[in-house]
Write a protein that holds these residues in place. Structure first.
Motif, PDB file in Angstrom:
ATOM      1  N   SER A  28      31.283  -2.343  20.360  1.00 50.77           N
ATOM      2  CA  SER A  28      30.087  -3.081  19.955  1.00 50.77           C
ATOM      3  C   SER A  28      30.420  -3.908  18.726  1.00 50.77           C
ATOM      4  O   SER A  28      31.093  -3.426  17.807  1.00 50.77           O
ATOM      5  N   ARG A  32      11.735  -8.371  16.784  1.00 52.38           N
ATOM      6  CA  ARG A  32      12.131  -8.913  15.488  1.00 52.38           C
ATOM      7  C   ARG A  32      11.521 -10.301  15.280  1.00 52.38           C
ATOM      8  O   ARG A  32      11.083 -10.641  14.181  1.00 52.38           O
ATOM      9  N   ARG A  58      22.253   0.732  12.932  1.00 48.66           N
ATOM     10  CA  ARG A  58      22.375   2.022  13.608  1.00 48.66           C
ATOM     11  C   ARG A  58      22.126   1.918  15.102  1.00 48.66           C
ATOM     12  O   ARG A  58      22.673   2.693  15.884  1.00 48.66           O
ATOM     13  N   ASP A  59      21.276   0.965  15.504  1.00 49.27           N
ATOM     14  CA  ASP A  59      21.036   0.757  16.940  1.00 49.27           C
ATOM     15  C   ASP A  59      22.249   0.164  17.635  1.00 49.27           C
ATOM     16  O   ASP A  59      22.434   0.344  18.840  1.00 49.27           O
ATOM     17  N   ARG A  60      23.086  -0.565  16.882  1.00 50.69           N
ATOM     18  CA  ARG A  60      24.218  -1.273  17.476  1.00 50.69           C
ATOM     19  C   ARG A  60      25.546  -0.561  17.278  1.00 50.69           C
ATOM     20  O   ARG A  60      26.491  -0.790  18.038  1.00 50.69           O
ATOM     21  N   ALA A 114      24.852   4.494  22.115  1.00 49.72           N
ATOM     22  CA  ALA A 114      24.366   4.983  23.406  1.00 49.72           C
ATOM     23  C   ALA A 114      25.453   4.927  24.473  1.00 49.72           C
ATOM     24  O   ALA A 114      25.738   5.917  25.147  1.00 49.72           O
ATOM     25  N   ARG A 157      18.274   0.010  10.273  1.00 50.01           N
ATOM     26  CA  ARG A 157      17.923   0.514  11.623  1.00 50.01           C
ATOM     27  C   ARG A 157      18.615  -0.311  12.698  1.00 50.01           C
ATOM     28  O   ARG A 157      19.085   0.227  13.708  1.00 50.01           O
ATOM     29  N   PHE A 158      18.688  -1.635  12.495  1.00 53.55           N
ATOM     30  CA  PHE A 158      19.356  -2.505  13.454  1.00 53.55           C
ATOM     31  C   PHE A 158      20.834  -2.136  13.586  1.00 53.55           C
ATOM     32  O   PHE A 158      21.371  -2.037  14.694  1.00 53.55           O
ATOM     33  N   VAL A 178      14.241  -5.776  21.573  1.00 51.60           N
ATOM     34  CA  VAL A 178      14.443  -5.706  20.121  1.00 51.60           C
ATOM     35  C   VAL A 178      14.416  -7.094  19.506  1.00 51.60           C
ATOM     36  O   VAL A 178      13.805  -7.322  18.458  1.00 51.60           O
ATOM     37  N   THR A 232       5.510  -1.093  17.799  1.00 52.27           N
ATOM     38  CA  THR A 232       6.708  -1.167  16.967  1.00 52.27           C
ATOM     39  C   THR A 232       6.479  -2.029  15.735  1.00 52.27           C
ATOM     40  O   THR A 232       6.837  -1.656  14.612  1.00 52.27           O
ATOM     41  N   ARG A 258      19.061 -12.356  20.625  1.00 56.19           N
ATOM     42  CA  ARG A 258      20.012 -11.309  20.275  1.00 56.19           C
ATOM     43  C   ARG A 258      21.088 -11.823  19.315  1.00 56.19           C
ATOM     44  O   ARG A 258      21.691 -11.048  18.575  1.00 56.19           O
ATOM     45  N   HIS A 314      29.182   1.509  20.321  1.00 55.76           N
ATOM     46  CA  HIS A 314      27.735   1.548  20.534  1.00 55.76           C
ATOM     47  C   HIS A 314      27.281   3.001  20.612  1.00 55.76           C
ATOM     48  O   HIS A 314      27.893   3.816  21.325  1.00 55.76           O
TER      49      HIS A 314
END
Length: 388
Positions: free
Chosen positions: A94, A246, A195-197, A89, A192-193, A242, A280, A177, A87
């Motif tokens: 992940s 979505r 990259r977020d995960r 962050a 983008r999703f 998120v 968003t 989720r 992940h």
């Protein structure tokens, strides 16, 4: 257990040598699964697996591991791919379960909750997001590495051959989720999703941890049938914005693609969450080429024709305050009617779903009445139900 594990970069290189299908067939023999895969599924190996590998590489995630055809005893079929990485962050492991569909067109089979797929014979199909979510829940129930770390798992369905308007009925499906949906039109959102995960780091350690061997555990929040009860354990709107975003975004896209106009009423988000959700969604739609307008704060009304109009309750309360009585002032209805007429998809975001004393049904009830008078169907998205 998976049939084969390799990074997105490695899968891409194997495909360039035209060796992907042969390698997977050899892996079937090695794992005692020869003959289990149909010709159609092998076509998906050839045409769908390279697509998700390409998207991972375009996202800078070529080192993420792909566990292909991952089977669980309690599930009817394998997951097409489980992505394993870090992940960005938290730096914790992940995982993303991916269902790949080559469908080009899908429509709801009326009254059944199932879908008819163009150019396919036989029975109608379940929504693929249901299939993905079921597999994710089975993983949460069986894998010790996920116990207490449910946030580390997400699920998605990727209809990489389909445009939004060809699968509009699928896009209306409630989202969590574990059940995101992307099409070829939302490839940018998919990247983008991802990259977020997932971080741009090798996914092998996370994949090895995941595949070390499922451990039968009993997670808190499982109902009597062994399914996760999300209402007791965890993916609340506050911690899963998120998924809520979505869901709203995909519902807007589906409404815009539909033959008949409709209005959307979104409730269940606090005022600050509603503002973030609108911002968003509007930004994403702008980037995708939709003409989008947002009514927010104490601004004068300007109802220019647009594709999507977002109106927050804070703006409505400034423009047409409701008195502390059951009767709604007549001035509210023409204002709402002008908004509904000006947009292909009018979206009203009402804070919290809260009804103040004396307001009867508040703005939600008035919007429903105005929609009825204009013969425009309205749909209520209850985020406090879908994401609590």
């Amino acid at each position: 257990m998976y049939l084969m594990r390799l990074s997105a970069d490695e899968l891409h290189a194997l495909q360039l040598r035209d060796g992907l299908v042969a390698a997977l067939e050899a892996a079937e023999v090695e794992h005692g699964r020869a003959g289990e895969t149909s010709a159609g599924e092998k076509q998906a190996w050839r045409h769908s697996l390279p697509v998700i590998a390409r998207d991972l590489r375009d996202a800078g995630l070529g080192a993420v591991d792909m566990m292909i055809e991952y089977k669980l005893p309690e599930c009817q079929g394998p997951a097409d791919v489980i992505l394993a990485g870090v992940h960005p962050a938290s730096q914790a492991p992940s995982y993303v379960v991916v269902e790949l569909k080559q469908w080009r067109r899908a429509t709801a089979a009326e009254g059944t909750g199932r879908f008819v797929i163009a150019n396919q014979t036989g029975k109608s199909k379940r929504h693929p997001a249901e299939q993905t979510a079921d597999f994710c829940r089975a993983l949460l129930n069986s894998h010790g590495s996920l116990a207490g770390h449910e946030e580390s798992l997400a699920g998605l369905t990727y209809l990489h051959n389909a445009a939004d308007h060809d699968v509009a009925d699928l896009l209306r499906y409630p989202r969590t989720r574990l059940s995101h949906v992307f099409t070829r039109d939302s490839r940018g959102a998919l990247i983008r999703f991802l990259r977020d995960r997932l971080a741009a780091a090798p996914g092998r350690p996370a994949a090895e941890l995941f595949a070390a061997g499922p451990l039968r555990v009993r997670l808190a929040g499982l109902d009597a049938r062994g399914r996760l009860d999300w209402h007791t354990g965890g993916f609340r709107l506050a911690s899963d914005p998120v998924a809520a975003q979505r869901f709203v975004l995909d519902t807007v896209r589906a409404a815009h693609a539909a033959q008949d106009k409709s209005a959307l009423v979104v409730t269940g988000a606090a005022a600050n969450q509603g503002g973030e959700l609108v911002s968003t969604a509007a930004n994403a739609l702008d980037r995708a080429g939709y003409r989008t307008r947002v009514l927010s704060g104490p601004r004068a009304p300007a109802f220019q024709v647009c594709d999507v109009l977002f109106c927050e309750e804070s703006w409505l309360r400034c423009a047409a305050p409701l008195p502390a009585a059951a009767d709604v002032p007549d001035s509210v209805r023409p204002l709402l009617a002008a908004m509904i007429r000006s947009a292909r998809v009018p979206v009203f975001v009402l804070a919290g779903g809260h009804v103040a004393p004396g307001e009867a049904e508040g703005f939600g009830g008035v919007i429903r009445q105005v929609c009825s008078a204009l013969r425009v169907p309205d749909r209520h998205l209850r985020l406090d139900h879908e994401f609590c």
